[in-house]
Design a protein around this motif. Sequence first.
Motif, PDB file in Angstrom:
ATOM      1  N   ALA A  82       0.818  -1.213   0.000  1.00 37.93           N
ATOM      2  CA  ALA A  82       0.000   0.000   0.000  1.00 37.93           C
ATOM      3  C   ALA A  82       0.850   1.259   0.000  1.00 37.93           C
ATOM      4  O   ALA A  82       0.448   2.289  -0.564  1.00 37.93           O
ATOM      5  N   THR A  83       2.016   1.191   0.643  1.00 36.78           N
ATOM      6  CA  THR A  83       2.876   2.378   0.733  1.00 36.78           C
ATOM      7  C   THR A  83       4.029   2.339  -0.262  1.00 36.78           C
ATOM      8  O   THR A  83       4.871   3.234  -0.270  1.00 36.78           O
ATOM      9  N   GLN A  84       4.071   1.264  -1.069  1.00 39.83           N
ATOM     10  CA  GLN A  84       5.114   1.112  -2.105  1.00 39.83           C
ATOM     11  C   GLN A  84       6.515   1.235  -1.499  1.00 39.83           C
ATOM     12  O   GLN A  84       7.360   1.984  -1.985  1.00 39.83           O
ATOM     13  N   THR A  85       6.723   0.479  -0.431  1.00 38.16           N
ATOM     14  CA  THR A  85       8.029   0.437   0.220  1.00 38.16           C
ATOM     15  C   THR A  85       8.483  -1.017   0.337  1.00 38.16           C
ATOM     16  O   THR A  85       7.701  -1.947   0.106  1.00 38.16           O
ATOM     17  N   ASP A  86       9.753  -1.219   0.709  1.00 36.15           N
ATOM     18  CA  ASP A  86      10.276  -2.580   0.826  1.00 36.15           C
ATOM     19  C   ASP A  86      11.210  -2.750   2.019  1.00 36.15           C
ATOM     20  O   ASP A  86      12.025  -3.665   2.056  1.00 36.15           O
ATOM     21  N   GLU A  87      11.087  -1.847   3.007  1.00 32.76           N
ATOM     22  CA  GLU A  87      11.923  -1.928   4.202  1.00 32.76           C
ATOM     23  C   GLU A  87      11.068  -2.033   5.454  1.00 32.76           C
ATOM     24  O   GLU A  87       9.950  -1.504   5.501  1.00 32.76           O
ATOM     25  N   ILE A  88      11.612  -2.702   6.473  1.00 32.64           N
ATOM     26  CA  ILE A  88      10.976  -2.784   7.789  1.00 32.64           C
ATOM     27  C   ILE A  88      11.947  -2.231   8.827  1.00 32.64           C
ATOM     28  O   ILE A  88      13.145  -2.501   8.776  1.00 32.64           O
ATOM     29  N   TRP A  89      11.400  -1.468   9.749  1.00 31.99           N
ATOM     30  CA  TRP A  89      12.150  -0.976  10.901  1.00 31.99           C
ATOM     31  C   TRP A  89      11.491  -1.530  12.157  1.00 31.99           C
ATOM     32  O   TRP A  89      10.278  -1.423  12.319  1.00 31.99           O
ATOM     33  N   GLY A 149       9.141   2.924   4.925  1.00 31.18           N
ATOM     34  CA  GLY A 149       8.916   1.507   5.173  1.00 31.18           C
ATOM     35  C   GLY A 149       7.910   1.302   6.283  1.00 31.18           C
ATOM     36  O   GLY A 149       7.239   2.227   6.729  1.00 31.18           O
ATOM     37  N   VAL A 150       7.811   0.068   6.734  1.00 32.01           N
ATOM     38  CA  VAL A 150       6.874  -0.309   7.789  1.00 32.01           C
ATOM     39  C   VAL A 150       7.635  -0.399   9.106  1.00 32.01           C
ATOM     40  O   VAL A 150       8.660  -1.082   9.194  1.00 32.01           O
ATOM     41  N   VAL A 151       7.128   0.284  10.109  1.00 34.86           N
ATOM     42  CA  VAL A 151       7.746   0.319  11.438  1.00 34.86           C
ATOM     43  C   VAL A 151       6.963  -0.599  12.371  1.00 34.86           C
ATOM     44  O   VAL A 151       5.731  -0.549  12.415  1.00 34.86           O
ATOM     45  N   LEU A 152       7.679  -1.431  13.127  1.00 32.57           N
ATOM     46  CA  LEU A 152       7.073  -2.326  14.099  1.00 32.57           C
ATOM     47  C   LEU A 152       7.594  -2.004  15.495  1.00 32.57           C
ATOM     48  O   LEU A 152       8.795  -1.784  15.683  1.00 32.57           O
ATOM     49  N   GLY A 153       6.688  -1.989  16.460  1.00 37.91           N
ATOM     50  CA  GLY A 153       7.068  -1.801  17.857  1.00 37.91           C
ATOM     51  C   GLY A 153       6.202  -2.682  18.737  1.00 37.91           C
ATOM     52  O   GLY A 153       5.063  -2.323  19.032  1.00 37.91           O
ATOM     53  N   ASN A 154       6.725  -3.841  19.113  1.00 33.04           N
ATOM     54  CA  ASN A 154       5.973  -4.769  19.953  1.00 33.04           C
ATOM     55  C   ASN A 154       6.490  -4.672  21.387  1.00 33.04           C
ATOM     56  O   ASN A 154       7.643  -4.982  21.657  1.00 33.04           O
ATOM     57  N   HIS A 223      10.523  11.576  11.115  1.00 27.31           N
ATOM     58  CA  HIS A 223      11.386  10.817  10.213  1.00 27.31           C
ATOM     59  C   HIS A 223      10.620   9.932   9.235  1.00 27.31           C
ATOM     60  O   HIS A 223      11.145   9.606   8.164  1.00 27.31           O
ATOM     61  N   LEU A 224       9.410   9.524   9.591  1.00 26.29           N
ATOM     62  CA  LEU A 224       8.642   8.597   8.754  1.00 26.29           C
ATOM     63  C   LEU A 224       7.944   9.381   7.635  1.00 26.29           C
ATOM     64  O   LEU A 224       6.879   9.963   7.830  1.00 26.29           O
ATOM     65  N   VAL A 225       8.546   9.386   6.469  1.00 26.75           N
ATOM     66  CA  VAL A 225       8.008  10.177   5.359  1.00 26.75           C
ATOM     67  C   VAL A 225       7.108   9.346   4.446  1.00 26.75           C
ATOM     68  O   VAL A 225       6.255   9.892   3.737  1.00 26.75           O
ATOM     69  N   ARG A 226       7.291   8.023   4.477  1.00 27.68           N
ATOM     70  CA  ARG A 226       6.429   7.146   3.687  1.00 27.68           C
ATOM     71  C   ARG A 226       6.387   5.784   4.369  1.00 27.68           C
ATOM     72  O   ARG A 226       7.421   5.263   4.767  1.00 27.68           O
ATOM     73  N   GLY A 227       5.177   5.231   4.507  1.00 29.26           N
ATOM     74  CA  GLY A 227       5.050   3.941   5.156  1.00 29.26           C
ATOM     75  C   GLY A 227       3.968   3.947   6.218  1.00 29.26           C
ATOM     76  O   GLY A 227       2.982   4.689   6.127  1.00 29.26           O
ATOM     77  N   ALA A 228       4.146   3.138   7.259  1.00 32.28           N
ATOM     78  CA  ALA A 228       3.183   3.026   8.351  1.00 32.28           C
ATOM     79  C   ALA A 228       3.884   2.439   9.562  1.00 32.28           C
ATOM     80  O   ALA A 228       4.906   1.755   9.438  1.00 32.28           O
ATOM     81  N   ALA A 229       3.334   2.715  10.744  1.00 29.32           N
ATOM     82  CA  ALA A 229       3.871   2.173  11.985  1.00 29.32           C
ATOM     83  C   ALA A 229       2.781   1.407  12.712  1.00 29.32           C
ATOM     84  O   ALA A 229       1.646   1.895  12.841  1.00 29.32           O
ATOM     85  N   PHE A 230       3.116   0.213  13.201  1.00 27.33           N
ATOM     86  CA  PHE A 230       2.195  -0.624  13.962  1.00 27.33           C
ATOM     87  C   PHE A 230       2.773  -0.805  15.359  1.00 27.33           C
ATOM     88  O   PHE A 230       3.836  -1.399  15.523  1.00 27.33           O
ATOM     89  N   GLY A 341       0.348   6.574  10.194  1.00 27.49           N
ATOM     90  CA  GLY A 341       1.171   6.730   9.000  1.00 27.49           C
ATOM     91  C   GLY A 341       1.047   8.115   8.399  1.00 27.49           C
ATOM     92  O   GLY A 341       0.070   8.830   8.667  1.00 27.49           O
ATOM     93  N   PRO A 342       2.015   8.492   7.575  1.00 27.93           N
ATOM     94  CA  PRO A 342       1.978   9.786   6.898  1.00 27.93           C
ATOM     95  C   PRO A 342       1.161   9.706   5.615  1.00 27.93           C
ATOM     96  O   PRO A 342       0.799   8.615   5.145  1.00 27.93           O
ATOM     97  N   GLY A 343       0.867  10.852   5.059  1.00 28.57           N
ATOM     98  CA  GLY A 343       0.214  10.882   3.751  1.00 28.57           C
ATOM     99  C   GLY A 343      -1.258  10.545   3.812  1.00 28.57           C
ATOM    100  O   GLY A 343      -1.920  10.663   4.849  1.00 28.57           O
ATOM    101  N   GLU A 344      -1.765  10.076   2.688  1.00 30.63           N
ATOM    102  CA  GLU A 344      -3.192   9.781   2.572  1.00 30.63           C
ATOM    103  C   GLU A 344      -3.552   8.532   3.375  1.00 30.63           C
ATOM    104  O   GLU A 344      -2.840   7.530   3.353  1.00 30.63           O
ATOM    105  N   ALA A 345      -4.667   8.597   4.100  1.00 30.87           N
ATOM    106  CA  ALA A 345      -5.088   7.470   4.931  1.00 30.87           C
ATOM    107  C   ALA A 345      -5.526   6.292   4.066  1.00 30.87           C
ATOM    108  O   ALA A 345      -6.064   6.456   2.974  1.00 30.87           O
TER     109      ALA A 345
END
Length: 360
Positions: A82-89, A149-154, A223-230, A341-345
Amino acid sequence: MTSLSEFLARQIRNAIRDAGGWIGFDRFMQQALYAPGLGYYANDLRKFGAMPESGSDFVTAPELSPVFGAVLAEQVRQALAATQTDEIWEFGAGSGALAAQVLGALGDGVRRYTIVDVSTSLRMRQQQALAPFAGKVQWAQRLPECIEGVVLGNEVLDAMPVQLLQRLDGVWHERGVALQDDDFAWSDRPTDLRPPVQVPGDHDYLTEIHPQAEGFVRTLARHLVRGAAFLIDYGFPESEYYHPQRAQGTLVCHRAHQMDTDPLADPGLKDITAHVNFTGIALAAQEAGLKVLGYTSQAHFLMNNGLLEKLEQLAPVDKAPAVKLMLEHEMGELFKVLAVGPGEAWQPRGFAQGDRTHRL
């Protein structure tokens, strides 16, 4: 182990004396958990594991069942597309189990997996656990200017130091730590600090506020310019967090799979944690420019991402711990998932049914 705690206690005593005889609890908690080489998350003692016999203190979802990471990976897969990214943080990657599960499920769908963790000893465990993915995994000491990219925080937010507020005889105090006969002792000082909402009643009331966790989310937003955080953790929305009946707060300690309520004892030898005020986290994210993409219980989130289908494929011996991920009296209801996440929901699949954003 005792000498480690004694050395850390001596260091904290010196900090209290240098500060004039009193420090806020957030500073005590910071030292108890993160003092270099001595704090709970900075020393070499084992933390994560399913059973106390392993020498561990508590279990997180990835150690409970590898199904957790496999199901979370389905959400990550959709988010990357959905965010056209390929990295995970991943922040606070613990034993590395979650990273291994997600990478194992996504394969070539992930170009790079970056871990941000303050613990040197945990980083060594992570490197061992993630050796099969060595070409994709890296560790970062600081955030780059831009994260895509996609950010994870468990279970990251609950380990961030909190300030304690105590209402006594109708007057709000900040609860801190002083010395009494060279032992740590609670000490309250009148303060202008308040919980984010008014707590009804005039009874004595102890609670927490979370400036560091909210500050972390604001920093992430810059810092998160494109992607999403869970963000996955145990906690409540504000109306439940500051309920008048929750008069003793949520602060607890974990050691050998037992809980206690004395964070001043044995610093460095046990976890200190507080539940998350998800309303405060969501507002901090919004104020910093992110959009709330969803908020729900862990049970709803995992079932929306295919947990039930994966359970059907498990042997009975593996099914029992995996079911705990969604049972109401286990992890299913106490743990929540917040996505920003940033940008359009857009709508992550984890919130397709049972979204509770309106309760924040």
